[in-house]
Design an enzyme around this catalytic site. Structure first.
Site, PDB file in Angstrom:
ATOM      1  CE  LYS A  39      83.286  34.831  63.638  1.00 26.41           C
ATOM      2  NZ  LYS A  39      82.380  34.861  62.367  1.00 26.41           N
ATOM      3  CD  GLN A  92      81.145  37.155  60.172  1.00 25.08           C
ATOM      4  OE1 GLN A  92      82.279  36.724  60.549  1.00 25.08           O
ATOM      5  NE2 GLN A  92      80.052  36.899  60.625  1.00 25.08           N
ATOM      6  CG  ASP A 117      82.481  30.102  59.427  1.00 25.94           C
ATOM      7  OD1 ASP A 117      82.416  29.778  60.591  1.00 25.94           O
ATOM      8  OD2 ASP A 117      82.281  31.339  58.787  1.00 25.94           O
TER       9      ASP A 117
END
Ligand code: NAD
Length: 279
Positions: A52, A96, A119
């Site tokens: 990322k 994450q 997300d």
């Protein structure tokens, strides 16, 4: 002839498009910013987070990583999230996953400001997909739809069979394909006759995590096969769920692993960061 759906190439195309938008924003004095919270040192997570960072930096997005120890309490992690919610210099951020077992992931995700939830895991954003009024789109399903559209694979009225019902891939993808007017079936570990279902598919998506699950006699001739699975073989080589070599002889189009869905996920995250800038 079989068409290999090149996710790497399409991801590059989208990066160039995003770069242009980012340059235009920079001229107005705005630099999009993404933060990632990483709890602990899970090896796979470290790789994803690095990836990322690489893509964000490549296209001109500011990137901040916040590394936290794996013993952090729920309350402490919530405080870090609240700080990012308030931080005017961060447009979007994510936690994450997976988190260490002592932390309640669903609860943590629900603390993220929905306008910064790049997300797209906050219940409000998930609900908006259900309602047909999305703010963000979850990255892997969005990447799959982009792969289909950019390869001119028709979705409207097509029979799509998705194997896997996770909150990250299977379930949101089903809703998103429904919104694209496909006829959608979701299969899972308790599906009675998987082959009978997969043989119906014009578009077959496997998101299970089992190498060799999809073999040639489960695929209708000419079908499009999207392999989301990411598995390591005994030589640590990355493979999907689909027997690529044999299924390629039957399918009309297929994604390879690596180089199919994987590269799309991270660029769709960057697209969400651009949406967050305008939230
Ligand atoms: P998961 O691991 O949460 O769940 C797997 C799903 O597969 C479940 O819904 C289960 O019911 C189903 N399943 C298990 N065994 C089955 C069987 N024998 N027959 C039919 N269904 C079965 O799912 P996930 O988090 O969506 O991950 C699935 C795979 O996709 C993993 O390999 C993961 O690494 C990969 N993945 C890839 C990307 C990417 O960007 N390429 C993103 C997310 C996930």
């Amino acid at each position: 002839m079989i068409k290999i759906i090149d996710g790497k190439k399409i991801a590059e195309e989208i990066k160039r498009e995003l770069e242009k938008d980012i340059l235009a924003l920079a001229k107005k004095g705005v630099i999009p910013s993404l933060a990632v919270i990483l709890v602990g040192e899970d090896n796979a997570s470290l790789v994803y987070v690095k990836n990322k960072e690489r893509v964000a930096k490549e296209i001109g997005i500011n990137y901040r990583i916040i590394k936290l120890g794996d013993k952090i309490s729920q309350e402490e992690l919530e405080k870090v999230i609240e700080k990012l919610n308030q931080d005017k210099n961060i447009h979007g951020f994510l936690v994450q996953l997976p988190l260490p077992a002592h932390l309640d992931s669903q609860n943590i995700l629900s603390k993220i400001d929905p306008a910064k939830d790049v997300d797209c895991f906050h219940p409000e954003n998930v609900g908006r997909i259900f309602a047909g009024n999305p703010r963000f789109l979850p990255c892997t399903p969005a990447g799959i739809i982009e792969l289909l559209k950019r390869n001119k694979i028709e979705i409207v009225g097509k029979k799509v069979v998705i194997i896997g019902r996770s909150n990250i891939v299977g379930k949101p993808l089903a809703l998103m394909l429904l919104a694209e007017n496909a006829t959608v079936t979701i299969c899972h570990s308790k599906t009675k006759d998987l082959k009978a279902e997969t043989l119906q598919a014009d578009i077959l998506v496997s998101a299970v995590g089992k190498a060799g699950l999809i073999i040639a006699d489960m695929v209708k001739k000419g079908a499009t096969v999207i392999d989301v699975g990411m598995n390591r073989d005994n030589k640590n080589k990355l493979t999907g769920d689909v027997d690529f070599e044999e299924v390629s002889k039957i399918a009309g189009a297929i994604t390879p692993v690596p180089g199919g869905v994987g590269p799309m996920t991270v660029v769709m995250l960057m697209r969400n960061v651009m949406i967050a800038v305008n939230n």
